[in-house]
Write a protein that holds these residues in place. Structure first.
Motif, PDB file in Angstrom:
ATOM      1  N   HIS A   1      27.346  46.981 -49.069  1.00 21.47           N
ATOM      2  CA  HIS A   1      27.362  47.898 -50.202  1.00 21.47           C
ATOM      3  C   HIS A   1      26.117  48.774 -50.151  1.00 21.47           C
ATOM      4  O   HIS A   1      25.034  48.314 -49.794  1.00 21.47           O
TER       5      HIS A   1
ATOM      6  N   GLN B   1      39.233  44.475 -52.429  1.00 23.80           N
ATOM      7  CA  GLN B   1      38.633  45.282 -53.484  1.00 23.80           C
ATOM      8  C   GLN B   1      38.318  44.374 -54.658  1.00 23.80           C
ATOM      9  O   GLN B   1      39.126  43.518 -55.037  1.00 23.80           O
ATOM     10  N   GLN B   2      37.153  44.550 -55.244  1.00 19.83           N
ATOM     11  CA  GLN B   2      36.780  43.746 -56.400  1.00 19.83           C
ATOM     12  C   GLN B   2      35.871  44.551 -57.311  1.00 19.83           C
ATOM     13  O   GLN B   2      35.259  45.530 -56.891  1.00 19.83           O
TER      14      GLN B   2
ATOM     15  N   ALA C   1      33.610  49.787 -48.453  1.00 17.47           N
ATOM     16  CA  ALA C   1      34.640  49.072 -47.700  1.00 17.47           C
ATOM     17  C   ALA C   1      35.942  49.855 -47.678  1.00 17.47           C
ATOM     18  O   ALA C   1      36.620  49.929 -46.636  1.00 17.47           O
TER      19      ALA C   1
ATOM     20  N   ASP D   1      32.112  49.439 -56.644  1.00 17.79           N
ATOM     21  CA  ASP D   1      31.685  48.199 -55.994  1.00 17.79           C
ATOM     22  C   ASP D   1      32.267  48.042 -54.597  1.00 17.79           C
ATOM     23  O   ASP D   1      31.666  47.380 -53.746  1.00 17.79           O
ATOM     24  N   SER D   2      33.439  48.601 -54.347  1.00 18.52           N
ATOM     25  CA  SER D   2      34.104  48.455 -53.051  1.00 18.52           C
ATOM     26  C   SER D   2      34.287  49.791 -52.340  1.00 18.52           C
ATOM     27  O   SER D   2      35.044  49.869 -51.367  1.00 18.52           O
TER      28      SER D   2
ATOM     29  N   GLY E   1      33.652  43.838 -48.069  1.00 21.98           N
ATOM     30  CA  GLY E   1      32.305  44.271 -48.417  1.00 21.98           C
ATOM     31  C   GLY E   1      31.386  43.076 -48.485  1.00 21.98           C
ATOM     32  O   GLY E   1      31.822  41.923 -48.480  1.00 21.98           O
TER      33      GLY E   1
ATOM     34  N   ARG F   1      43.409  42.890 -54.248  1.00 22.48           N
ATOM     35  CA  ARG F   1      42.530  42.498 -55.356  1.00 22.48           C
ATOM     36  C   ARG F   1      43.002  41.144 -55.858  1.00 22.48           C
ATOM     37  O   ARG F   1      44.142  41.004 -56.315  1.00 22.48           O
TER      38      ARG F   1
END
Length: 293
Positions: A292, A157-158, A167, A163-164, A260, A186
């Motif tokens: 994404h 995760q970022q 995923a 953004d994630s 992702g 993360r």
């Protein structure tokens, strides 16, 4: 519309492992399995197999190889709905087209290191960069035992929660089907001094520092998936370091790694991003690359 799980096969041990993985996943999800084989007359695989003769003779050999591979799958999963497509044409283009109608595309993954490619050389990487569907890469040594209880689904995760999101959705859905836990990772690094702004400094001060800020950001990203999948155990993992290094450090306990990707266009073609690239080359477990939206 219900999408099948699609496996790309080329006769290699890696692609046969990918086919077996795809079949097990299709059974778990109650989906059909589609097997796609793309080939060219006098292609490398045909030459390596020692098959001579005209196009019709080579096509007959290819169809026979696919039938044999599918027979192994149906012997293990007699109730699984399986369809096959043998296509003469460009391999990457054929697989990208097949992925468009699939829940996910599953391919074989070869070797470690920067030089060795994936399915039929660099085709796998081209497909990952071009498709809008998740692509799972599976190594030749993959076994059903690796999906046993106790091995996690690990997902990176970022950035901000959205953004994630794709995923995370893929990781939680897969874990729910398998009765597995999810480790959400993360990674963070100290930003350069010039990257700070008054606004960012205020957020860090409110959070109590960099690591607490990262933990709060991760918790916010995971919260909606905890609520949607309350029966899936979750471990939130925050660690200082590069994303690739941190993810690889926990890959040994993973039955599946989920990352992702955003494809980047360069003068030499599409690139899939350093984190996805690192996982595909160095993680021993199957790796799912989720684009994404």
């Amino acid at each position: 519309m219900t999408r099948p799980i699609t496996a790309g096969v080329d006769g290699s041990q890696e692609s046969l492992a990918a086919l077996a993985w795809a079949a097990r996943e299709a059974v778990r999800r109650g989906l059909a399995l589609r097997v796609v084989h793309a080939w060219r007359v006098h292609s490398q695989e045909v030459i390596e197999a020692g098959i001579a003769g005209d196009a019709d003779g080579q096509a007959e050999w290819v169809h026979g190889a696919v039938t044999e591979a599918v027979g192994t799958v149906t012997a293990h999963h007699p109730d699984l709905e399986v369809t096959t497509d043998v296509v003469e044409g460009p391999v990457a283009d054929t697989l990208v087209a097949a992925a468009a109608d699939a829940e996910m595309l599953v391919l074989g993954s070869r070797g470690h290191g920067r030089i060795v490619g994936f399915l039929l050389g660099s085709v796998g990487q081209q497909v990952i960069a071009a498709t809008t569907r998740p692509v799972v890469l599976v190594r030749a040594g993959d076994q059903p035992s690796s999906e046993a209880a106790g091995r996690e689904v690990v997902v990176g995760q970022q950035g901000d929660p959205e953004d994630s999101a794709d995923a995370l959705r893929f990781a939680f859905e897969t874990a729910a089907e398998r009765g597995a836990s999810v480790r959400v990772v993360r990674a963070w690094n100290l930003p350069p001094v010039f990257a700070y702004s008054p606004g960012s400094l205020k957020l860090l001060d409110e959070a109590g520092g960099l690591e607490p800020y990262e933990r709060k950001s991760l918790a916010a990203a995971v919260r909606p998936w905890r609520e949607r999948f309350p029966d899936v155990p979750v471990e939130e993992h925050v660690e200082m370091g590069s994303a690739s290094q941190v993810l690889l450090s926990v890959a040994g306990t993973a039955q599946l790694m989920v990352v992702g990707r955003r494809a980047h266009r360069t003068a030499v073609g599409a690139r899939i991003g350093s984190v996805a690239h690192g996982m595909l080359h160095h993680a021993d477990c199957p790796v799912a690359v989720v684009p994404h939206a």
